[in-house]
Scaffold this active site. Structure first.
Site, PDB file in Angstrom:
ATOM      1  CB  THR A   1       2.238  16.749  37.895  1.00 13.09           C
ATOM      2  OG1 THR A   1       1.186  17.417  37.214  1.00 13.09           O
ATOM      3  CG2 THR A   1       1.635  16.054  39.121  1.00 13.09           C
ATOM      4  CG  ASP A   2       0.684  21.696  36.234  1.00 14.58           C
ATOM      5  OD1 ASP A   2       0.260  20.521  36.133  1.00 14.58           O
ATOM      6  OD2 ASP A   2       0.579  22.524  35.294  1.00 14.58           O
ATOM      7  CD  GLU A   3      -2.883  16.830  36.223  1.00 13.66           C
ATOM      8  OE1 GLU A   3      -3.555  16.003  36.848  1.00 13.66           O
ATOM      9  OE2 GLU A   3      -2.822  16.873  34.980  1.00 13.66           O
TER      10      GLU A   3
ATOM     11  CE1 TYR B   1       0.299  11.418  37.328  1.00  7.93           C
ATOM     12  CE2 TYR B   1      -0.823  13.525  37.061  1.00  7.93           C
ATOM     13  CZ  TYR B   1       0.331  12.759  36.987  1.00  7.93           C
ATOM     14  OH  TYR B   1       1.509  13.330  36.575  1.00  7.93           O
TER      15      TYR B   1
ATOM     16  CE  LYS C   1       4.175  12.583  39.692  1.00  8.84           C
ATOM     17  NZ  LYS C   1       5.359  11.752  39.277  1.00  8.84           N
TER      18      LYS C   1
HETATM   19  P1  NAD Z   1       4.751   8.065  30.538  1.00 14.42           P
HETATM   20  O1  NAD Z   1       3.455   7.484  30.984  1.00 14.42           O
HETATM   21  O2  NAD Z   1       4.964   8.374  29.107  1.00 14.42           O
HETATM   22  O3  NAD Z   1       5.952   7.137  31.002  1.00 14.42           O
HETATM   23  C1  NAD Z   1       6.026   6.579  32.285  1.00 14.42           C
HETATM   24  C2  NAD Z   1       7.159   5.547  32.274  1.00 14.42           C
HETATM   25  O4  NAD Z   1       7.270   4.987  33.591  1.00 14.42           O
HETATM   26  C3  NAD Z   1       6.909   4.388  31.322  1.00 14.42           C
HETATM   27  O5  NAD Z   1       8.059   4.096  30.576  1.00 14.42           O
HETATM   28  C4  NAD Z   1       6.559   3.229  32.242  1.00 14.42           C
HETATM   29  O6  NAD Z   1       6.897   1.964  31.713  1.00 14.42           O
HETATM   30  C5  NAD Z   1       7.372   3.574  33.466  1.00 14.42           C
HETATM   31  N1  NAD Z   1       6.833   2.968  34.702  1.00 14.42           N
HETATM   32  C6  NAD Z   1       5.549   2.986  35.126  1.00 14.42           C
HETATM   33  N2  NAD Z   1       5.443   2.313  36.282  1.00 14.42           N
HETATM   34  C7  NAD Z   1       6.689   1.896  36.604  1.00 14.42           C
HETATM   35  C8  NAD Z   1       7.223   1.162  37.695  1.00 14.42           C
HETATM   36  N3  NAD Z   1       6.456   0.715  38.694  1.00 14.42           N
HETATM   37  N4  NAD Z   1       8.558   0.924  37.728  1.00 14.42           N
HETATM   38  C9  NAD Z   1       9.352   1.345  36.706  1.00 14.42           C
HETATM   39  N5  NAD Z   1       8.887   2.012  35.634  1.00 14.42           N
HETATM   40  C10 NAD Z   1       7.573   2.304  35.594  1.00 14.42           C
HETATM   41  O7  NAD Z   1       4.935   9.352  31.446  1.00 14.42           O
HETATM   42  P2  NAD Z   1       5.565  10.793  31.121  1.00 14.42           P
HETATM   43  O8  NAD Z   1       4.507  11.641  30.529  1.00 14.42           O
HETATM   44  O9  NAD Z   1       6.854  10.613  30.456  1.00 14.42           O
HETATM   45  O10 NAD Z   1       5.798  11.321  32.619  1.00 14.42           O
HETATM   46  C11 NAD Z   1       7.015  11.050  33.302  1.00 14.42           C
HETATM   47  C12 NAD Z   1       6.974  11.713  34.668  1.00 14.42           C
HETATM   48  O11 NAD Z   1       6.760  13.116  34.521  1.00 14.42           O
HETATM   49  C13 NAD Z   1       5.841  11.210  35.563  1.00 14.42           C
HETATM   50  O12 NAD Z   1       6.339  11.140  36.882  1.00 14.42           O
HETATM   51  C14 NAD Z   1       4.776  12.283  35.451  1.00 14.42           C
HETATM   52  O13 NAD Z   1       3.994  12.354  36.620  1.00 14.42           O
HETATM   53  C15 NAD Z   1       5.643  13.531  35.291  1.00 14.42           C
HETATM   54  N6  NAD Z   1       5.003  14.630  34.556  1.00 14.42           N
HETATM   55  C16 NAD Z   1       4.491  14.433  33.304  1.00 14.42           C
HETATM   56  C17 NAD Z   1       3.948  15.515  32.611  1.00 14.42           C
HETATM   57  C18 NAD Z   1       3.381  15.357  31.216  1.00 14.42           C
HETATM   58  O14 NAD Z   1       2.797  16.311  30.710  1.00 14.42           O
HETATM   59  N7  NAD Z   1       3.544  14.227  30.561  1.00 14.42           N
HETATM   60  C19 NAD Z   1       3.929  16.777  33.207  1.00 14.42           C
HETATM   61  C20 NAD Z   1       4.436  16.927  34.501  1.00 14.42           C
HETATM   62  C21 NAD Z   1       5.000  15.850  35.168  1.00 14.42           C
HETATM   63  O1  DAU Z   2      -0.290  19.173  34.039  1.00 18.00           O
HETATM   64  C1  DAU Z   2       0.633  18.136  33.977  1.00 18.00           C
HETATM   65  C2  DAU Z   2      -0.084  16.845  33.658  1.00 18.00           C
HETATM   66  O2  DAU Z   2      -0.445  16.923  32.280  1.00 18.00           O
HETATM   67  C3  DAU Z   2       0.750  15.596  33.918  1.00 18.00           C
HETATM   68  O3  DAU Z   2       1.032  15.512  35.280  1.00 18.00           O
HETATM   69  C4  DAU Z   2      -0.002  14.348  33.456  1.00 18.00           C
HETATM   70  O4  DAU Z   2       0.804  13.199  33.620  1.00 18.00           O
HETATM   71  C5  DAU Z   2      -0.354  14.506  31.989  1.00 18.00           C
HETATM   72  O5  DAU Z   2      -1.122  13.402  31.571  1.00 18.00           O
HETATM   73  C6  DAU Z   2      -1.133  15.801  31.770  1.00 18.00           C
HETATM   74  O6  DAU Z   2      -2.434  15.713  32.400  1.00 18.00           O
HETATM   75  P1  DAU Z   2      -3.758  16.296  31.684  1.00 18.00           P
HETATM   76  O7  DAU Z   2      -4.918  15.609  32.263  1.00 18.00           O
HETATM   77  O8  DAU Z   2      -3.748  17.778  31.686  1.00 18.00           O
HETATM   78  O9  DAU Z   2      -3.446  15.803  30.161  1.00 18.00           O
HETATM   79  P2  DAU Z   2      -4.391  15.146  29.067  1.00 18.00           P
HETATM   80  O10 DAU Z   2      -3.615  15.139  27.795  1.00 18.00           O
HETATM   81  O11 DAU Z   2      -5.010  13.881  29.523  1.00 18.00           O
HETATM   82  O12 DAU Z   2      -5.560  16.220  28.935  1.00 18.00           O
HETATM   83  C7  DAU Z   2      -5.284  17.566  28.579  1.00 18.00           C
HETATM   84  C8  DAU Z   2      -6.601  18.311  28.579  1.00 18.00           C
HETATM   85  O13 DAU Z   2      -7.406  17.817  27.503  1.00 18.00           O
HETATM   86  C9  DAU Z   2      -7.431  18.110  29.836  1.00 18.00           C
HETATM   87  O14 DAU Z   2      -8.133  19.306  30.128  1.00 18.00           O
HETATM   88  C10 DAU Z   2      -8.432  17.006  29.445  1.00 18.00           C
HETATM   89  C11 DAU Z   2      -8.643  17.262  27.965  1.00 18.00           C
HETATM   90  N1  DAU Z   2      -8.892  16.060  27.162  1.00 18.00           N
HETATM   91  C12 DAU Z   2      -8.027  15.015  27.252  1.00 18.00           C
HETATM   92  C13 DAU Z   2      -8.213  13.862  26.507  1.00 18.00           C
HETATM   93  C14 DAU Z   2      -7.272  12.690  26.628  1.00 18.00           C
HETATM   94  C15 DAU Z   2      -9.972  16.022  26.266  1.00 18.00           C
HETATM   95  O15 DAU Z   2     -10.737  16.992  26.161  1.00 18.00           O
HETATM   96  N2  DAU Z   2     -10.169  14.881  25.532  1.00 18.00           N
HETATM   97  C16 DAU Z   2      -9.336  13.792  25.624  1.00 18.00           C
HETATM   98  O16 DAU Z   2      -9.582  12.769  24.944  1.00 18.00           O
END
Ligand code: NAD
Ligand code: DAU
Length: 346
Positions: free
Chosen positions: A134-136, A159, A163
């Protein structure tokens, strides 16, 4: 026919990636997923009818199970997506983030290392371990600037720290053991099958029901949005054409403040902006993320989905697929109690 092992394949990005690979290649896909609150086989409903898909319910932190997966399926490449992913949950309860994101990645790396060491040429030379991050991990930006692949890590939430730790382990396995690793750091994804705890699906599904949407702090935090299909295209490309040991940023270049995004969502759904409920800020809330993606673009990738169209299609998907999200919001007791505590944080 090559075998691709995708961990976390029943989650949001994972299930989109599985479908993307099945639609575009003849590869066999093995999904390993623990099916936590965030993973469901409903996300893979279409994929499960494809004989090229194998599903294994397992924890990536389970050494025996991971050794067996490698021995049984002999993957040509691994994409590690399995993770605990929600920042707010990591603030309230960091332990599962350590267990899965750090220990789980370590266990998977060990299984991959043992497997790769026994491969002869040419399989050994072609093997890949692509770790999705992630970019975080880079921390937060002020009003200007971009994160590049050289930006020093400065993770701010549990988190992001988990990562970052996993990324360091992956890098070290490449450096020390010559495991052919790649790391991708991606910005915020949006699209179908995103668990309705994240901003876009939470706000859309609340708004459909005329329930207030909780906007943290002053709403001026900025995220860089990317359609999940563009993320899948990037991962797919890098498995083939990425350079071993390298890091690649993946981002959409669609910077938008949360309040502006919320207005766009409510306006598109025809809901009043009075549904916005300002709530207390997320502790340690990163102000802004935005990625320099020149390196990935030089490999031949660019995002294909324009943000306005992608957001409109995504809202439409949630409107048309209540069967998917309504049971999650209504029946998942973790989710219900979690959101009651979130709404209480005012
Ligand atoms: P998600 O939470 O939707 O899905 C995560 C999946 O991992 C689920 O199916 C869960 O059951 C599985 N999982 C969790 N713990 C596990 C374990 N111990 N063993 C096997 N499976 C397990 O997540 P997502 O949003 O699809 O993110 C997927 C990946 O991409 C993550 O590594 C996350 O850090 C990364 N990522 C997500 C975003 C985003 O915006 N969603 C952005 C950048 C990177
Ligand atoms: O940047 C990549 C990341 O993006 C991934 O690594 C994470 O897995 C993914 O969850 C996401 O993280 P964020 O914290 O940016 O996403 P989230 O949707 O939780 O929040 C997006 C923005 O909105 C953040 O600034 C917090 C704000 N927010 C979020 C929620 C859930 C609100 O204002 N209200 C809310 O209820």
């Amino acid at each position: 026919m090559a075998t691709l092992l995708i961990t976390g394949g029943a989650g949001f990005i994972g299930s989109n990636l599985v479908q993307h690979v099945l639609d575009r290649t003849a590869d066999r896909v093995v999904v390993v997923d623990k099916l936590t609150y965030a993973g469901t086989l409903l996300n893979l409903e279409r994929a499960l009818s494809d004989p090229s898909l194998v599903f294994v319910q397992a924890d990536i932190a389970d050494e025996r199970a991971m050794s067996a997966v490698f021995a049984d399926h002999r993957p040509a490449a691994v994409v590690n997506l399995a993770a605990e992913t929600h920042v707010d949950r990591s603030i309230d309860s960091p332990r599962p983030f350590i267990d899965t994101n750090i220990v789980g990645t370590f266990v998977l790396l060990e299984a991959a290392r043992a497997f790769a060491a026994r491969l002869g040429a040419p399989e050994g030379a072609a093997f890949r371990f692509l770790h999705v991050s992630t970019d975080e991990v880079y921390g937060t930006l002020g009003a200007d600037g971009l994160f590049s692949e050289e930006t020093p890590y400065a993770p701010n939430s549990p988190y992001a720290a988990s990562k970052a730790a996993a990324d360091h382990l992956v890098r070290a396995y490449g450096h020390t053991y010559q495991l052919p690793v790649l790391i991708t750091n991606c910005s915020n994804n949006y699209g179908p099958f995103q668990f309705p705890e994240k901003l876009i699906p939470l706000f859309v599904t609340n708004a459909i029901d005329d329930v207030p949407v909780p906007l943290y702090g002053d709403g001026q935090n900025v995220r860089d949005w990317l359609h999940v299909v563009d993320h899948c295209r990037a991962v797919d490309l890098l498995i083939d054409q990425g350079t071993n040991g390298d890091v690649y940023n993946i981002g959409g270049g669609n910077e938008i403040a949360n309040v502006d995004l919320t207005h766009q969502i409510l306006d598109t759904l025809g809901k009043p902006r009075s549904l916005i409920r300002p709530v207390a800020d997320r502790p340690g809330h990163d102000r802004r993320y935005c990625l320099d993606t020149a390196k990935l673009r030089s490999v031949g990738w660019s995002p294909q989905v324009a943000f306005a169209a992608g957001l409109r299609d995504t809202l439409e998907w949630y409107r048309a697929n209540e069967w998917w999200w309504r049971p999650i919001k209504e029946q998942d007791s973790d989710f219900k109690s979690y959101y009651q505590s979130q709404y209480g944080r005012q």
